[in-house]
Design a protein around this motif. Sequence first.
Motif, short mmCIF file in Angstrom:
data_model
loop_
_atom_site.label_atom_id
_atom_site.label_comp_id
_atom_site.label_asym_id
_atom_site.label_seq_id
_atom_site.Cartn_x
_atom_site.Cartn_y
_atom_site.Cartn_z
N UNK A 1 -32.09 8.66 -64.38
CA UNK A 1 -33.48 8.81 -64.82
C UNK A 1 -33.56 9.15 -66.30
N UNK A 2 -32.63 10.03 -66.77
CA UNK A 2 -32.68 10.38 -68.19
C UNK A 2 -32.35 9.20 -69.08
N UNK A 3 -31.47 8.30 -68.60
CA UNK A 3 -31.17 7.12 -69.39
C UNK A 3 -32.43 6.25 -69.52
N UNK A 4 -33.23 6.22 -68.45
CA UNK A 4 -34.48 5.45 -68.45
C UNK A 4 -35.47 6.04 -69.44
N UNK A 5 -35.61 7.39 -69.42
CA UNK A 5 -36.51 8.07 -70.36
C UNK A 5 -36.06 7.82 -71.80
N UNK A 6 -34.74 7.99 -72.05
CA UNK A 6 -34.21 7.79 -73.39
C UNK A 6 -34.39 6.35 -73.86
N UNK A 7 -34.23 5.39 -72.92
CA UNK A 7 -34.39 3.98 -73.27
C UNK A 7 -35.81 3.72 -73.75
N UNK A 8 -36.79 4.34 -73.08
CA UNK A 8 -38.19 4.18 -73.47
C UNK A 8 -38.48 4.83 -74.81
N UNK A 9 -38.03 6.09 -74.97
CA UNK A 9 -38.33 6.82 -76.21
C UNK A 9 -37.70 6.11 -77.41
N UNK A 10 -36.43 5.71 -77.28
CA UNK A 10 -35.77 5.02 -78.40
C UNK A 10 -36.44 3.67 -78.65
N UNK A 11 -36.86 2.99 -77.57
CA UNK A 11 -37.51 1.69 -77.72
C UNK A 11 -38.82 1.80 -78.50
N UNK A 12 -39.64 2.81 -78.15
CA UNK A 12 -40.91 3.00 -78.85
C UNK A 12 -40.66 3.33 -80.32
#
Lengths: 146, 112
Positions: free
Chosen positions: B1-12
């Motif tokens: 789940x944290x990889x998913x959150x980090x993927x979104x934050x870095x993507x934005x």
Amino acid sequence: MSIVIEQPRSPRSRKSANWEKYGWLYMRASGVVLIFLIFGHLFTNLFLGEGIKAIDFAFVGGKWSDPFWQVWDLLMLWLALIHGTNGMRTIVNDYTEREAVRKTLVWSLWSICAVLIVLGTLVVFTFDPCPAGAAAELLPSFCPAK
Amino acid sequence: MWSWVLHRITGVAIFFFLLVHVLDTALVRLSPEAYNAVISTYKIPLIGLAELGLVAAILFHALNGVRVILIDFWRKGVKYQNVMFWIVIAIAAIAFLGFAPRHLSHVFGFEI
């Protein structure tokens, strides 16, 4: 937006093209290509030579007088903007609650994407590394004004 | 789940940088002076440090993207998703440590 969950085993309706699937595939395909393009971009611009200190008009002029880097940057522009905009669309779809807000945001995202793709493409193709009347010391070494 | 959150934050974060970066690069079409004036802000120490953050975000997003592709398409992807997350972190950290001293030497003007 209320979520409608289809009955199990109900066939996918084939009324229109499956855009979400193509979007899903695009993120993966463009992502793989962008890994090479962006790390190549970072390596040549930030790692080699003087890195960020060397970047100025003459540096960009030198790069874009070579069709290789024109195509490289053009591909990066198109692939990255569409990849990023589609990612932002996914996030908007996940977190907006009112349909009107969602539609406005998604429409704004694709508008910004289109404007920047057109702007960037025009810049790459109409760029003049040796503009007339510019200060000679700011130009690439191959310019006649040097 | 944290990889998913980090993927979104870095993507934005990367998306908003991309918007600015297309606009600042477009200034080459206006005049050498205009481009050089704006690109010189990329060389001040605070922005130089922010560039380290950008490169770290790109490293994570790119490598975790490969992990997502492997989870989707590789038969054993789901089984190894957790160990692949730590491989992503390890490769990103190594690449970052290879880049950071060199970039900082350019920004702060010292030899390494």
